[in-house]
Write a protein that holds these residues in place. Structure first.
Motif, PDB file in Angstrom:
ATOM      1  N   UNK C 101       0.842  -1.213   0.000  1.00  0.00           N
ATOM      2  CA  UNK C 101       0.000   0.000   0.000  1.00  0.00           C
ATOM      3  C   UNK C 101       0.871   1.256   0.000  1.00  0.00           C
ATOM      4  N   UNK C 102       2.000   1.223   0.707  1.00  0.00           N
ATOM      5  CA  UNK C 102       2.837   2.420   0.743  1.00  0.00           C
ATOM      6  C   UNK C 102       3.250   2.819  -0.672  1.00  0.00           C
ATOM      7  N   UNK C 103       3.572   1.813  -1.493  1.00  0.00           N
ATOM      8  CA  UNK C 103       3.983   2.116  -2.866  1.00  0.00           C
ATOM      9  C   UNK C 103       2.813   2.686  -3.663  1.00  0.00           C
ATOM     10  N   UNK C 117      -8.922  14.086   9.247  1.00  0.00           N
ATOM     11  CA  UNK C 117     -10.369  14.141   9.476  1.00  0.00           C
ATOM     12  C   UNK C 117     -11.132  13.071   8.718  1.00  0.00           C
ATOM     13  N   UNK C 118     -10.383  12.153   8.140  1.00  0.00           N
ATOM     14  CA  UNK C 118     -10.968  10.963   7.523  1.00  0.00           C
ATOM     15  C   UNK C 118     -12.083  11.319   6.550  1.00  0.00           C
ATOM     16  N   UNK C 119     -11.768  12.147   5.580  1.00  0.00           N
ATOM     17  CA  UNK C 119     -12.775  12.556   4.600  1.00  0.00           C
ATOM     18  C   UNK C 119     -13.067  11.401   3.640  1.00  0.00           C
ATOM     19  N   UNK C 120     -14.043  11.631   2.760  1.00  0.00           N
ATOM     20  CA  UNK C 120     -14.400  10.604   1.778  1.00  0.00           C
ATOM     21  C   UNK C 120     -13.218  10.270   0.886  1.00  0.00           C
ATOM     22  N   UNK C 121     -12.504  11.306   0.497  1.00  0.00           N
ATOM     23  CA  UNK C 121     -11.341  11.110  -0.364  1.00  0.00           C
ATOM     24  C   UNK C 121     -10.369  10.108   0.294  1.00  0.00           C
ATOM     25  N   UNK C 122     -10.146  10.307   1.593  1.00  0.00           N
ATOM     26  CA  UNK C 122      -9.277   9.393   2.332  1.00  0.00           C
ATOM     27  C   UNK C 122      -9.781   7.960   2.215  1.00  0.00           C
ATOM     28  N   UNK C 123     -11.058   7.764   2.456  1.00  0.00           N
ATOM     29  CA  UNK C 123     -11.591   6.397   2.466  1.00  0.00           C
ATOM     30  C   UNK C 123     -11.468   5.764   1.086  1.00  0.00           C
ATOM     31  N   UNK C 124     -11.772   6.547   0.043  1.00  0.00           N
ATOM     32  CA  UNK C 124     -11.747   6.009  -1.310  1.00  0.00           C
ATOM     33  C   UNK C 124     -10.332   5.560  -1.674  1.00  0.00           C
ATOM     34  N   UNK C 125      -9.354   6.456  -1.438  1.00  0.00           N
ATOM     35  CA  UNK C 125      -7.978   6.138  -1.830  1.00  0.00           C
ATOM     36  C   UNK C 125      -7.441   4.967  -1.012  1.00  0.00           C
ATOM     37  N   UNK C 126      -7.696   4.995   0.291  1.00  0.00           N
ATOM     38  CA  UNK C 126      -7.204   3.904   1.136  1.00  0.00           C
ATOM     39  C   UNK C 126      -7.796   2.570   0.693  1.00  0.00           C
ATOM     40  N   UNK C 127      -9.084   2.599   0.351  1.00  0.00           N
ATOM     41  CA  UNK C 127      -9.744   1.356  -0.051  1.00  0.00           C
ATOM     42  C   UNK C 127      -9.086   0.804  -1.317  1.00  0.00           C
ATOM     43  N   UNK C 128      -8.820   1.700  -2.244  1.00  0.00           N
ATOM     44  CA  UNK C 128      -8.176   1.263  -3.483  1.00  0.00           C
ATOM     45  C   UNK C 128      -6.795   0.690  -3.193  1.00  0.00           C
ATOM     46  N   UNK C 129      -6.083   1.336  -2.272  1.00  0.00           N
ATOM     47  CA  UNK C 129      -4.735   0.874  -1.943  1.00  0.00           C
ATOM     48  C   UNK C 129      -4.787  -0.558  -1.407  1.00  0.00           C
ATOM     49  N   UNK C 130      -5.756  -0.815  -0.555  1.00  0.00           N
ATOM     50  CA  UNK C 130      -5.844  -2.158   0.020  1.00  0.00           C
ATOM     51  C   UNK C 130      -6.297  -3.175  -1.016  1.00  0.00           C
ATOM     52  N   UNK C 131      -7.191  -2.738  -1.902  1.00  0.00           N
ATOM     53  CA  UNK C 131      -7.588  -3.651  -2.984  1.00  0.00           C
ATOM     54  C   UNK C 131      -6.382  -4.014  -3.827  1.00  0.00           C
ATOM     55  N   UNK C 132      -5.605  -2.989  -4.127  1.00  0.00           N
ATOM     56  CA  UNK C 132      -4.407  -3.203  -4.930  1.00  0.00           C
ATOM     57  C   UNK C 132      -3.495  -4.214  -4.218  1.00  0.00           C
ATOM     58  N   UNK C 133      -3.327  -4.009  -2.929  1.00  0.00           N
ATOM     59  CA  UNK C 133      -2.449  -4.901  -2.172  1.00  0.00           C
ATOM     60  C   UNK C 133      -2.946  -6.340  -2.245  1.00  0.00           C
ATOM     61  N   UNK C 134      -4.262  -6.541  -2.071  1.00  0.00           N
ATOM     62  CA  UNK C 134      -4.772  -7.910  -2.091  1.00  0.00           C
ATOM     63  C   UNK C 134      -4.658  -8.518  -3.476  1.00  0.00           C
TER      64      UNK C 134
END
Ligand SMILES: Nc1ncnc2c1ncn2[C@@H]1O[C@H](COP(=O)(O)OP(=O)(O)OP(=O)(O)O)[C@@H](O)[C@H]1O
Ligand SMILES: [Mg+2]
Lengths: 312, 300, 257
Positions: C101-103, C117-134
């Motif tokens: 995910x860091x990459x 502040x955990x905005x929507x943008x944060x959630x969307x990008x983080x989710x994609x990062x984890x999907x990518x990782x899996x």
């Protein structure tokens, strides 16, 4: 909003702790001295958390953290005193100013020195700490109010349990969210391997600077709270040993562990102040003979911090 | 001309202070070279040296050369014990806990010695073993002077340096020290006794610091248990300036720090003298991160 | 079509050693270029010059037609040059998933404010990062290891994780330094398969340094042979196998593979 929702467990816990302390203070069960020590613990935890971001998470060795704590303290006290904003309403603004000034100085000094690593960075920050100390000692040449080596007197007392507690809790939550965001992740990457970090596109210089500036901001805010708690500042409050104090708390709590810093802050300050109360007056001199011995023993017993037996 | 003479005399004073820093910096740089430890307690060994000499002079009226030998023997022992008791158990621990321990040892030495039953928390006057004499010279209109103490300081520092070089480059023990500081694991595999080598390094460093303590007390005859803190920190900075782990680097670094400190005190204000060191350190490290004589190769 | 990478008369010396001595080559899109050469020939140094961990003494590097000789390493990574290291450089104390995910997150931003502040943008990008990782973990046979510290994996898996990390920046060009080092023949066969899959799936151009002849001959379109910092020759695997200079400089030493 999500900020508060996601942190509701911690916020609840914080409110319970606050209520308990408030009750303890209001009923007059504890002495005013102990009250002050408790408030001071929160301030120290905040500053040490800043160092944990810089060193524990990002791996940037700093032996000059107290300088930024001092810059925050002097800035906010000076601002309050000279602008006549000596009331609780303007207190948030002067606290913020203390933090921002520390952050600004960290930014300016960080650009050249954060290129250094390990002990070299440590010695450069130590040197910077000495420079700031010299500045405080001579501060009366800039403004009489600052007091120079005689110390800065007559600061209004504005820090109470509420301000220290809630500012600290809020900033700890902010820090936790930063740490668990991409920024915290990059910081941890950089701590482990700067070259590899750059190879995956992390702007290492910028992220190191960001961690340093943010950590010093926390120290500045803590310093501002400190200034308005004890109402007197002296350059010697911000010397090398104070920096070491913060470092000890970070190490005892465990590198890169915010909860650990909180516990260690209580244990370390509690121990130092507790000795003052516990030891009979005639052997009070021995306090500083015991403290270092205990410190050495702790390091031998738990070289990775109180919470970790071995590097896991 | 008068100005030039004044500058020259200040430079001489600066070199005197710098020579003492150099003696302390040598111990720092040797210990750092071998253990990668900033031994913050090293400055307190310097303080011990001054106090031990004080007692030998004022209580026993010992002749000065014996004072030097006895003091250095005692500080060497202190260095030996310090390493064995406090540092050796942590040799495989994280470096940072070793550093904190060093600060602990430093605080312990200071506050333990400040107890009334040990030394004293107050400043005390150091008895000079001989009167200060000043020798005046004039060279092409340039006036300058030396004191006998300055001559002693330069002579002793210089001889100590020569002896140290002989030890490090001409003896088996010195070769072992260099090997251990180059690569401890390999040195151990080659059959070098690491423990003895580390002990020897601490003892030599502490003896030099003890000697520095006596010389410092002769030049500035007021001693106090906290007197080692600032000279200690400055000497470490001096060692870093010169290139940590490098013997002549420590000496040059010490001379630079001492001289700039005295010059700044003389021409600006003594309250700024500690600040200028940081400026010099910063400039040197930014231009050459490994110090003036240091070398380091980064490999990807 | 412009070459993905064009290296022009690149030189680098360390003290007295001329590690890279006027190397030039081009890699067209979709090609796999193998680099071989004896130890100390300067192969890794070429990688370190391309990714700007070393500053070239002279020469020019163009990526997708644009000169990138003066860009900092992280900029090159963001432009799409991914790499692995000869001596593994994982974030050993981070988990396997965090290494990936860091990459991904380095090129997919959200602001500090969004993070705090955990905005929507944060959630969307983080989710994609984890999907990518899996996705990458599945693809590289690391499924189920997401929470393990990277340093705890066996060696072969660490090598694959480093590949996954490099892929997570979604590179156009991938530089792989000795992927087969320390692997047994069976693992090498798996690796060849994996690399073929990776290349097809992510539409990559690859440069690979490799000592294992079986591996490098098998998957390279062209091979560049280096010795003493110079390019001895460049050609197809078949040409290289026949070349007398190569046999002398390199294959002769180890025997033909
Ligand atoms: N940072 C450096 N400092 C000094 N010399 C270096 C450095 N990096 C590489 N070299 C030298 O440059 C030459 C080429 O090294 P390089 O690592 O590129 O070889 P290589 O072809 O990758 O070899 P190997 O097959 O062993 O990995 C070697 O002589 C090496 O010692
Ligand atoms: Mg190589």
């Amino acid at each position: 909003m999500r900020f508060f929702l996601e942190s509701k467990r911690h916020i609840l816990l914080a409110l319970v702790i606050y209520a308990a302390l408030r009750l303890l203070f209001s009923l007059g069960i504890v002495s005013e001295y102990i009250e002050q020590v408790v408030i001071y613990v929160f301030i120290v935890i905040l500053a040490a958390t800043g160092l944990n971001v810089i060193y524990g998470y990002t791996g940037q060795f700093s032996l000059g953290h107290a300088a930024f704590y001092g810059i925050g303290a002097y800035t906010s006290a000076y601002l309050a005193k000279t602008s006549g904003l000596e009331s609780i309403f303007f207190f948030p603004a002067t606290i913020l100013a203390g933090g921002l000034m520390a952050a600004l100085v960290a930014y300016v000094i960080g650009i050249p020195i954060l290129r250094l690593r390990d002990d070299f960075l440590g010695i450069a920050t130590l040197g910077f700490g000495i420079l700031v100390r010299v500045f405080f000692d001579n501060s009366d040449r800039i403004s009489e109010v600052l007091g120079g080596s005689r110390g800065f007197t007559g600061i209004v007392k504005l820090t109470n349990l509420e301000t220290a507690f809630f500012v600290t809790v809020f900033l700890l939550l902010v820090t936790r969210n930063l740490i668990t965001s991409r920024y915290g992740l990059f910081w941890r990457c950089i701590k482990e391997d700067e070259t590899a970090s750059a190879s995956i596109g992390i702007n290492t210089a910028r992220m190191k600077l960001m961690a340093f500036v943010y950590g010093c901001f926390l120290a500045g805010v803590a310093g501002a709270l400190y200034a308005h708690l004890y109402t007197f500042l002296h350059p010697s409050n911000f010397d090398f040993l104070r920096s070491i104090d913060f470092l000890i708390i970070v190490i005892l709590g465990g590198m890169g562990n915010i909860a650990g810093t909180i516990y260690a802050g209580f244990i370390w300050v509690g121990f130092i102040e507790g000795l003052r109360i516990a030891l009979p007056g005639n052997i009070l001199d021995l306090r500083w003979v015991f403290i270092p011995l205990l410190l050495i023993a702790l390091m031998m017993w738990r070289p990775y911090g109180l919470m970790t037996k071995k590097k896991g | 001309m008068e100005q030039a003479s004044y500058i020259l005399s200040q430079v001489i004073n600066g070199l005197q202070l710098g020579a003492v820093y150099a003696l302390i910096a040598l111990g720092y740089t040797m210990v750092y070279g071998i253990l990668r430890l900033i031994n913050f307690a090293h400055g307190d060994i310097f303080m011990l040296g001054a106090f031990i000499a004080y007692f030998l002079l004022s209580r026993f009226g010992m002749p000065i050369y014996l004072v030097f030998l006895a003091t250095m023997a005692v500080t060497a022992l202190a260095g030996y014990l310090m390493e064995k008791i406090a540092y050796k158990p942590l040799r495989n621990a994280p470096k940072i806990s070793l550093l904190i321990t060093a600060v602990g040892v430093s605080l312990f030495l200071e506050y333990f010695c400040s107890l009334k039953a040990v030394f004293t928390p107050d400043y005390i006057a150091f008895p000079r073993p001989f009167e200060v004499e000043t020798y005046n010279f004039s060279l092409g209109g340039l006036e300058f002077s030396f004191t006998n103490i300055q001559v002693l300081i330069f002579a002793i520092t210089f001889s100590a340096l020569v002896l140290l070089y002989l030890l490090i480059y001409r003896t088996k023990q010195g070769k072992a020290m260099r090997a251990v500081s180059y690569d401890r694991e390999t040195a151990a595999l080659m059959g070098i006794n690491i423990d003895n080598t580390v002990s020897l390094t601490f003892m030599v460093g502490a003896a030099l610091a003890g000697m520095g303590g006596i010389l410092y007390a002769m030049a500035y005859p007021q001693i106090n248990v906290f007197m080692g803190i600032m000279p200690g920190i400055k000497s470490f900075i001096a060692a870093v300036l010169g290139g940590i782990g490098i013997i002549h680097g420590a000496v040059i670094g010490g001379l630079i720090v001492g001289t700039s400190e005295v010059i700044v005190s003389a021409f600006l204000s003594s309250t700024y003298r500690d600040g200028v060191i940081f400026i010099i350190l910063l400039i040197v490290l930014l231009v050459k991160p490994s110090g003036i004589f240091g070398k380091r190769i980064d490999k990807v | 079509m412009t070459a993905v990478l064009e290296v022009d008369r690149l030189t680098k010396s360390f003290g007295g050693i001329q590690a890279v001595d006027g190397i030039s080559f081009k890699v067209p899109p979709g090609e796999t270029l193998g680099i071989i050469g004896p130890n100390g020939a300067g192969k890794t140094t070429v990688f370190n010059l391309i990714t700007r961990f070393y500053t070239p003494d002279s020469g020019d590097i163009r990526f997708m037609g644009r000169s990138v000789t003066h860009l900092a390493p992280h900029r090159l990574a963001r432009l799409g040059i991914g790499r692995t290291f000869q001596n593994l450089r994982l974030f050993r104390e981070l988990t396997v998933a965090e290494n990936i995910t860091s990459a991904y997150l380095s090129g997919n931003r959200y602001s500090p404010f969004a993070g705090i502040f955990r905005t929507d943008r944060h959630s969307v990008v983080e989710k994609k990062a984890w999907q990518k990782a899996y996705t990458l973990m599945d693809f590289l046979g690391l499924a189920g290891k997401g929470d393990a510290p990277a340093g705890s994996l066996p060696y072969g898996e660490q090598r694959r994780l480093e590949l996954a990390r490099a892929l997570a920046i979604e590179p156009k060009l991938l530089l792989i330094d000795e992927p087969g080092a320390g692997m047994n023949p069976r693992e090498i066969r798996d690796l060849v398969e994996t690399l073929r899959d990776v290349k097809k799936r992510f539409n990559l151009t690859i440069i690979m340094i490799e000592h294992q002849m079986g591996l490098v001959m098998n998957i390279s379109d062209h091979i560049l042979v280096m010795d003493f910092g110079e390019k001895i020759m460049q050609g197809t695997p078949a040409e290289v196998r026949r070349d007398a200079r190569v046999i002398e400089a390199y294959l002769g030493e180890e025997g033909p593979a």
